[in-house]
Design a protein around this motif. Sequence first.
Motif, PDB file in Angstrom:
ATOM      1  N   LEU A  35      20.028  -1.460  -2.681  1.00  0.00           N
ATOM      2  CA  LEU A  35      20.112  -1.335  -1.228  1.00  0.00           C
ATOM      3  C   LEU A  35      18.745  -1.657  -0.645  1.00  0.00           C
ATOM      4  N   LEU A  36      18.684  -2.685   0.210  1.00  0.00           N
ATOM      5  CA  LEU A  36      17.444  -3.114   0.841  1.00  0.00           C
ATOM      6  C   LEU A  36      17.524  -2.800   2.325  1.00  0.00           C
ATOM      7  N   ILE A  37      16.541  -2.052   2.839  1.00  0.00           N
ATOM      8  CA  ILE A  37      16.558  -1.618   4.231  1.00  0.00           C
ATOM      9  C   ILE A  37      15.255  -2.016   4.902  1.00  0.00           C
ATOM     10  N   LEU A  38      15.376  -2.665   6.059  1.00  0.00           N
ATOM     11  CA  LEU A  38      14.225  -2.983   6.886  1.00  0.00           C
ATOM     12  C   LEU A  38      14.205  -1.993   8.042  1.00  0.00           C
ATOM     13  N   GLY A  82      13.450   8.298  10.227  1.00  0.00           N
ATOM     14  CA  GLY A  82      12.575   9.356   9.752  1.00  0.00           C
ATOM     15  C   GLY A  82      12.904   9.799   8.339  1.00  0.00           C
ATOM     16  N   LYS A  83      14.183   9.780   7.987  1.00  0.00           N
ATOM     17  CA  LYS A  83      14.598  10.161   6.629  1.00  0.00           C
ATOM     18  C   LYS A  83      14.248   9.075   5.609  1.00  0.00           C
ATOM     19  N   LEU A  84      14.261   7.823   6.050  1.00  0.00           N
ATOM     20  CA  LEU A  84      14.021   6.702   5.141  1.00  0.00           C
ATOM     21  C   LEU A  84      12.542   6.381   4.964  1.00  0.00           C
ATOM     22  N   MET A  85      11.791   6.500   6.050  1.00  0.00           N
ATOM     23  CA  MET A  85      10.402   6.046   6.050  1.00  0.00           C
ATOM     24  C   MET A  85       9.467   7.004   5.315  1.00  0.00           C
ATOM     25  N   ILE A  90       4.992   0.746  10.527  1.00  0.00           N
ATOM     26  CA  ILE A  90       6.148  -0.139  10.510  1.00  0.00           C
ATOM     27  C   ILE A  90       5.666  -1.579  10.493  1.00  0.00           C
ATOM     28  N   PRO A  91       6.460  -2.495  10.033  1.00  0.00           N
ATOM     29  CA  PRO A  91       7.763  -2.324   9.413  1.00  0.00           C
ATOM     30  C   PRO A  91       7.640  -1.752   8.001  1.00  0.00           C
ATOM     31  N   GLN A  92       8.747  -1.169   7.549  1.00  0.00           N
ATOM     32  CA  GLN A  92       8.839  -0.710   6.176  1.00  0.00           C
ATOM     33  C   GLN A  92      10.071  -1.363   5.558  1.00  0.00           C
ATOM     34  N   LEU A  93       9.878  -1.925   4.404  1.00  0.00           N
ATOM     35  CA  LEU A  93      10.970  -2.528   3.647  1.00  0.00           C
ATOM     36  C   LEU A  93      11.190  -1.617   2.445  1.00  0.00           C
ATOM     37  N   ILE A  94      12.358  -1.000   2.401  1.00  0.00           N
ATOM     38  CA  ILE A  94      12.653   0.004   1.393  1.00  0.00           C
ATOM     39  C   ILE A  94      13.783  -0.510   0.514  1.00  0.00           C
ATOM     40  N   LYS A 106      11.538   1.844  -3.940  1.00  0.00           N
ATOM     41  CA  LYS A 106      10.327   1.019  -3.848  1.00  0.00           C
ATOM     42  C   LYS A 106      10.078   0.809  -2.361  1.00  0.00           C
ATOM     43  N   LEU A 107       8.828   0.749  -1.967  1.00  0.00           N
ATOM     44  CA  LEU A 107       8.482   0.653  -0.558  1.00  0.00           C
ATOM     45  C   LEU A 107       7.391  -0.386  -0.338  1.00  0.00           C
TER      46      LEU A 107
END
Length: 150
Positions: A35-38, A82-85, A90-94, A106-107
């Motif tokens: 799962l990739l989240i921007l 807030g839960k993901l970061m 920012i930006p954060q790619l998780i 991985k962040l």
Amino acid sequence: MHGVVLAVLLQATMAGGKHDYNAAFKSADESGKPLLILVGTNWCPGCVTMKRSVMPSLLRKGKLSEVAYAEVDADSQSGLAGKLMQGGSIPQLILYRKTSTGWRRKLLIGAQSEMTVTTLVDRAVEQQAALQAESAEQSVVTASHVEAAE
């Protein structure tokens, strides 16, 4: 005037749904894909570069076909963001990868190049494939052990 504002909000909501977090999480959970989240905003220059240039280019090239991809707006989805970061930059790619002991994270913080994102995704996909192969191999060993015991 209210109709125009409502139409703009509706369009923005629908556009945001294109890379919806809930749908991507469900897909990753069911398929085993990473799962990739921007996480970003519309006012941050690095976030805008990632959302409008880097990620769409990778999507067009098929570089994200092996992951479930989502975008989270840190302003309009602040609780989720807030839960993901980790931290406030920012930006954060998780990237989350499912393992036998849970999800690994991985962040990457800040605007990233296509090459950096591709490397992150490729490594996660390789690790996921190795885990699935190992799991399948263990299933075969377990099944043959049961057959031998009968």
